[in-house]
Write a protein that holds these residues in place. Structure first.
Motif, PDB file in Angstrom:
ATOM      1  N   ALA A   1       1.220  -1.248   0.062  1.00 19.47           N
ATOM      2  CA  ALA A   1       0.233   0.319  -0.120  1.00 19.47           C
ATOM      3  C   ALA A   1       0.765   1.079   0.288  1.00 19.47           C
ATOM      4  CB  ALA A   1      -0.557  -0.287   1.693  1.00 19.47           C
ATOM      5  N   SER A   2       1.878   1.275   0.700  1.00 14.70           N
ATOM      6  CA  SER A   2       2.819   2.226   0.455  1.00 14.70           C
ATOM      7  C   SER A   2       3.586   2.756  -0.090  1.00 14.70           C
ATOM      8  CB  SER A   2       4.272   1.834   2.073  1.00 14.70           C
ATOM      9  OG  SER A   2       3.454   1.857   2.642  1.00 14.70           O
ATOM     10  N   ALA A   3       3.824   1.248  -1.233  1.00 12.74           N
ATOM     11  CA  ALA A   3       4.283   1.423  -2.871  1.00 12.74           C
ATOM     12  C   ALA A   3       3.167   2.201  -3.491  1.00 12.74           C
ATOM     13  CB  ALA A   3       4.839   0.211  -3.400  1.00 12.74           C
ATOM     14  N   VAL A   4       1.302   2.240  -3.844  1.00  9.85           N
ATOM     15  CA  VAL A   4       1.326   2.381  -4.597  1.00  9.85           C
ATOM     16  C   VAL A   4       0.581   3.349  -4.327  1.00  9.85           C
ATOM     17  CG1 VAL A   4      -1.264   2.534  -5.083  1.00  9.85           C
ATOM     18  CG2 VAL A   4      -0.037   0.351  -4.329  1.00  9.85           C
ATOM     19  N   SER A   5       0.940   4.247  -2.865  1.00 12.07           N
ATOM     20  CA  SER A   5       1.091   5.339  -2.643  1.00 12.07           C
ATOM     21  C   SER A   5       1.775   6.166  -3.465  1.00 12.07           C
ATOM     22  CB  SER A   5       0.740   5.917  -0.846  1.00 12.07           C
ATOM     23  OG  SER A   5      -0.045   5.375  -0.750  1.00 12.07           O
TER      24      SER A   5
END
Length: 261
Positions: free
Chosen positions: A207-211
């Motif tokens: 999710a951090s990578a998507v953000s």
């Protein structure tokens, strides 16, 4: 940092890796199709509203100048409409009607057009204020061209820089949306916001990578807007050359005056 390290529970992170980014582009739940869908659903309302507002501005500038204040008031109404209220209102009005108006993607495009209306209107209006529209249209009409042709071949290309900046700003606003697309489309049309919400339940690192990817896309759009609004700086060499040329011309003029005396 959380998207690049496996363990970020202490001050110094451990386990540097790009695997969280790699898993977004492999397997069944890939990010790339979602990213393309998000870009499409952000561009379509922007382009559609741009064409409609350009036509409306033409009609107001040429035929109905008194209606400009009413269009200005109308464009400010979406500022007071929250995303949840807009989505629920649209669903309650149109989903049970059947036919074309019950199509979720069409409803999403229309809702997005409402959301970006204030930004698009103000951007187009500011671009028009820098151009003398009526004198240009009158001159074109004297030369034999009709006003519509002159408007779209002379006026609109003259403010293309401002239009592109407005489009990039509106696209960036829609790119990060979650509320409207989740309520109106949901599983029908998965965008970056919905994808982020789904992957957050399985992996916080992913999710951090998507953000981070969403942030980079928004950063590119912001840089594009800043670049289009940036005034070109005159080159130093050209300035020096112009000054020297001016001085030589002035000396030659003074010499000619002295010779005449």
């Amino acid at each position: 940092m959380n998207s690049l390290f496996r363990d970020f529970t202490s001050i110094i992170p451990r386990g540097f890796t790009f695997s969280f980014y790699a898993q977004l582009f492999t397997g069944d739940n890939q990010l790339l199709p979602v990213l393309l869908r998000t870009i499409i659903i952000a561009l379509v309302p922007t382009i559609l509203l741009l064409v409609l507002l350009l036509l409306a501005m033409y009609a107001i500038q040429v035929y109905f100048p008194k209606l400009d204040k009413y269009l200005d008031i109308l464009s400010k109404i979406p500022y007071g409409i929250q995303g949840v209220i807009l989505a629920v209102s649209i669903l309650s009005l149109y989903t049970s009607s059947g036919g074309l108006l019950s199509n979720r993607i069409l409803l999403l495009v229309c809702a997005y057009s409402i959301v970006i209306l204030p930004f698009m209107y103000q951007g187009i209006k500011n671009a028009l204020l820098t151009i003398e529209v009526l004198p240009i249209l009158e001159a074109a009409e004297i030369l034999g061209a009709n006003k519509v042709y002159a408007y779209f071949t002379i006026v609109v290309p003259s403010m293309m820089k401002g239009l592109f900046a407005t489009m990039l700003l509106s696209t960036g606003i829609l790119f990060g949306d979650f509320v409207l697309v989740n309520i109106l489309a949901g599983s029908y049309y998965k965008t970056m916001g919905v994808y982020l919400n789904e992957i957050r339940a399985t992996s916080g690192h992913a999710a951090s990578a998507v953000s981070v990817i969403m942030f980079l896309v928004m950063l590119v759009l912001s840089l594009g807007v800043n670049q289009l609004n940036k005034e070109p700086k005159p080159r130093r060499k050209k300035q020096i050359k112009a000054v020297k040329t001016k001085q030589l011309v002035e000396k030659e003029r003074v010499g000619n005056e002295l010779h005449r005396v």
